[in-house]
Scaffold this motif. Structure first.
Motif, PDB file in Angstrom:
ATOM      1  N   GLU A 170     -38.944  29.610  -4.721  1.00 20.72           N
ATOM      2  CA  GLU A 170     -40.172  28.823  -4.825  1.00 20.72           C
ATOM      3  C   GLU A 170     -39.814  27.345  -4.684  1.00 20.72           C
ATOM      4  N   ALA A 171     -40.262  26.751  -3.583  1.00 22.33           N
ATOM      5  CA  ALA A 171     -39.846  25.386  -3.236  1.00 22.33           C
ATOM      6  C   ALA A 171     -40.663  24.356  -4.002  1.00 22.33           C
ATOM      7  N   SER A 172     -40.462  24.313  -5.293  1.00 18.20           N
ATOM      8  CA  SER A 172     -41.239  23.397  -6.139  1.00 18.20           C
ATOM      9  C   SER A 172     -40.726  21.971  -6.028  1.00 18.20           C
ATOM     10  N   ASN A 173     -39.397  21.810  -5.979  1.00 16.68           N
ATOM     11  CA  ASN A 173     -38.819  20.483  -5.800  1.00 16.68           C
ATOM     12  C   ASN A 173     -37.394  20.653  -5.275  1.00 16.68           C
ATOM     13  N   MET A 174     -36.826  19.569  -4.766  1.00 13.66           N
ATOM     14  CA  MET A 174     -35.532  19.650  -4.097  1.00 13.66           C
ATOM     15  C   MET A 174     -34.415  20.047  -5.050  1.00 13.66           C
ATOM     16  N   GLU A 175     -34.438  19.519  -6.256  1.00 13.47           N
ATOM     17  CA  GLU A 175     -33.397  19.849  -7.231  1.00 13.47           C
ATOM     18  C   GLU A 175     -33.369  21.350  -7.500  1.00 13.47           C
ATOM     19  N   HIS A 176     -34.552  21.937  -7.618  1.00 11.47           N
ATOM     20  CA  HIS A 176     -34.649  23.374  -7.853  1.00 11.47           C
ATOM     21  C   HIS A 176     -34.121  24.152  -6.655  1.00 11.47           C
ATOM     22  N   ASN A 177     -34.542  23.766  -5.441  1.00 11.16           N
ATOM     23  CA  ASN A 177     -34.074  24.447  -4.229  1.00 11.16           C
ATOM     24  C   ASN A 177     -32.551  24.493  -4.183  1.00 11.16           C
ATOM     25  N   VAL A 178     -31.952  23.322  -4.366  1.00  8.04           N
ATOM     26  CA  VAL A 178     -30.499  23.203  -4.251  1.00  8.04           C
ATOM     27  C   VAL A 178     -29.789  24.037  -5.311  1.00  8.04           C
ATOM     28  N   LYS A 179     -30.274  23.987  -6.540  1.00 11.24           N
ATOM     29  CA  LYS A 179     -29.623  24.732  -7.634  1.00 11.24           C
ATOM     30  C   LYS A 179     -29.669  26.235  -7.377  1.00 11.24           C
ATOM     31  N   ILE A 181     -30.007  27.863  -4.576  1.00 14.13           N
ATOM     32  CA  ILE A 181     -29.170  28.252  -3.441  1.00 14.13           C
ATOM     33  C   ILE A 181     -27.689  28.174  -3.799  1.00 14.13           C
ATOM     34  N   MET A 182     -27.271  27.054  -4.397  1.00 14.19           N
ATOM     35  CA  MET A 182     -25.857  26.886  -4.718  1.00 14.19           C
ATOM     36  C   MET A 182     -25.377  27.909  -5.749  1.00 14.19           C
ATOM     37  N   ASP A 183     -26.263  28.318  -6.642  1.00 11.69           N
ATOM     38  CA  ASP A 183     -25.890  29.298  -7.661  1.00 11.69           C
ATOM     39  C   ASP A 183     -25.818  30.723  -7.111  1.00 11.69           C
ATOM     40  N   ASN A 184     -26.344  30.927  -5.903  1.00 16.21           N
ATOM     41  CA  ASN A 184     -26.453  32.294  -5.385  1.00 16.21           C
ATOM     42  C   ASN A 184     -25.848  32.486  -3.992  1.00 16.21           C
ATOM     43  N   VAL A 185     -24.996  31.554  -3.591  1.00 15.41           N
ATOM     44  CA  VAL A 185     -24.274  31.739  -2.331  1.00 15.41           C
ATOM     45  C   VAL A 185     -23.361  32.957  -2.487  1.00 15.41           C
ATOM     46  N   PRO A 186     -23.452  33.931  -1.578  1.00 17.79           N
ATOM     47  CA  PRO A 186     -22.670  35.158  -1.746  1.00 17.79           C
ATOM     48  C   PRO A 186     -21.181  34.941  -1.478  1.00 17.79           C
ATOM     49  N   LEU A 187     -20.362  35.735  -2.116  1.00 15.81           N
ATOM     50  CA  LEU A 187     -18.919  35.660  -1.911  1.00 15.81           C
ATOM     51  C   LEU A 187     -18.478  36.467  -0.698  1.00 15.81           C
ATOM     52  N   GLU A 188     -19.333  37.402  -0.267  1.00 18.19           N
ATOM     53  CA  GLU A 188     -19.035  38.219   0.898  1.00 18.19           C
ATOM     54  C   GLU A 188     -20.342  38.612   1.574  1.00 18.19           C
ATOM     55  N   PRO A 189     -20.288  39.022   2.842  1.00 15.22           N
ATOM     56  CA  PRO A 189     -21.516  39.392   3.550  1.00 15.22           C
ATOM     57  C   PRO A 189     -22.252  40.537   2.866  1.00 15.22           C
ATOM     58  N   LEU A 190     -23.567  40.415   2.784  1.00 23.02           N
ATOM     59  CA  LEU A 190     -24.365  41.501   2.221  1.00 23.02           C
ATOM     60  C   LEU A 190     -24.698  42.548   3.275  1.00 23.02           C
ATOM     61  N   CYS A 191     -24.714  42.126   4.527  1.00 21.15           N
ATOM     62  CA  CYS A 191     -24.975  43.059   5.626  1.00 21.15           C
ATOM     63  C   CYS A 191     -23.651  43.461   6.254  1.00 21.15           C
ATOM     64  N   LYS A 192     -23.314  44.735   6.186  1.00 19.16           N
ATOM     65  CA  LYS A 192     -22.066  45.240   6.748  1.00 19.16           C
ATOM     66  C   LYS A 192     -22.265  45.838   8.138  1.00 19.16           C
ATOM     67  N   ASP A 193     -23.518  46.026   8.547  1.00 16.83           N
ATOM     68  CA  ASP A 193     -23.817  46.711   9.811  1.00 16.83           C
ATOM     69  C   ASP A 193     -24.998  46.025  10.490  1.00 16.83           C
ATOM     70  N   SER A 194     -24.706  45.005  11.290  1.00 17.26           N
ATOM     71  CA  SER A 194     -25.779  44.237  11.935  1.00 17.26           C
ATOM     72  C   SER A 194     -26.558  45.074  12.939  1.00 17.26           C
ATOM     73  N   GLU A 195     -25.881  45.952  13.643  1.00 14.24           N
ATOM     74  CA  GLU A 195     -26.589  46.795  14.607  1.00 14.24           C
ATOM     75  C   GLU A 195     -27.544  47.739  13.894  1.00 14.24           C
ATOM     76  N   GLY A 196     -27.096  48.292  12.773  1.00 16.88           N
ATOM     77  CA  GLY A 196     -27.975  49.164  12.008  1.00 16.88           C
ATOM     78  C   GLY A 196     -29.174  48.432  11.464  1.00 16.88           C
ATOM     79  N   LEU A 197     -28.962  47.208  10.963  1.00 17.42           N
ATOM     80  CA  LEU A 197     -30.086  46.425  10.453  1.00 17.42           C
ATOM     81  C   LEU A 197     -31.055  46.087  11.568  1.00 17.42           C
ATOM     82  N   LEU A 198     -30.549  45.735  12.737  1.00 18.26           N
ATOM     83  CA  LEU A 198     -31.427  45.458  13.875  1.00 18.26           C
ATOM     84  C   LEU A 198     -32.280  46.677  14.209  1.00 18.26           C
ATOM     85  N   ASN A 199     -31.691  47.850  14.178  1.00 19.65           N
ATOM     86  CA  ASN A 199     -32.447  49.074  14.467  1.00 19.65           C
ATOM     87  C   ASN A 199     -33.537  49.313  13.428  1.00 19.65           C
TER      88      ASN A 199
END
Length: 210
Positions: A170-179, A181-199
């Motif tokens: 919820e883009a209420s303000n910039m400080e919230h957006n940044v926090k 996102i920065m708190d939830n950057v993944p350590l590894e890819p969540l999608c392991k199969d791009s072709e499957g997701l495309l299908n």
């Protein structure tokens, strides 16, 4: 080192959020196509799609230098936008788009981002932000306003195929957006199969109305 993508309606604050994050950390931002490339006068049917592939290649190269990379706008955006406009505006059918992306995925030229962050707010807020932003011309803004609901629905449904690949912010303000996102950057890819997701996406778009 992940590649994440910020998405959301026009004027919701994607570019400003990307810039703010880049200014406080070792982060590279890949701008959207219209800011990164000059459109040719006689644009081929695949020109815009090819530029999305080039954006992904830029993101991959920059991972060697930065902690993570942000795509300002989805490299698979043509799938969503064409669907939102009922495949009537851009002269690109779902079959055409699927075949293009599938061939590029198969040779490793493009993959889905490691995670999406989808910024959202009320239509009134978006109109206000657009009116107060004198730095950019936003062509076809009213058309984009009309597709806010299906556009968000498209990204929400991706979680059915790859759990948690899209996080709503919820883009209420910039400080919230940044926090968030920065708190939830993944350590590894969540999608392991791009072709499957495309299908999965193609099947859903085929059977769903915007």
């Amino acid at each position: 080192m992940p590649i994440i993508c910020l998405e959301g309606a026009s004027a919701v604050g994607k570019t400003t959020t990307c810039t703010t994050i880049a200014n406080i950390g070792n982060t590279y931002v890949v701008p959207e196509v219209n800011l990164l490339f000059e459109r040719p006068k006689n644009m081929s049917k695949t020109w815009y799609l090819e530029r999305q592939v080039e954006r992904w290649k830029i993101a991959k190269r920059k991972l060697c230098e930065y902690d993570f990379v942000i795509l300002d706008g989805d490299i698979f955006q043509p799938l969503c936008y064409n669907w939102c406009f009922h495949f009537e505006i851009f002269n690109q059918s779902l079959t055409f788009l699927h075949e293009f992306y599938e061939s590029e995925i198969k040779v490793g030229n493009i993959l889905f981002p490691d995670k999406y962050f989808y910024l959202h707010t009320s239509t009134d807020n978006i109109r206000s932000r657009k009116e107060n932003d004198q730095t950019r011309q936003r062509g076809n803004f009213e058309k984009h306003i009309r597709i806010i609901e299906p556009h968000q629905r498209y990204y929400e449904v991706l979680n059915q195929f790859v759990p948690h690949i899209v996080q709503l912010v919820e883009a209420s303000n910039m400080e919230h957006n940044v926090k968030v996102i920065m708190d939830n950057v993944p350590l590894e890819p969540l999608c392991k199969d791009s072709e499957g997701l495309l299908n999965h996406i193609t099947d859903w778009l085929t059977n769903s109305k915007a």
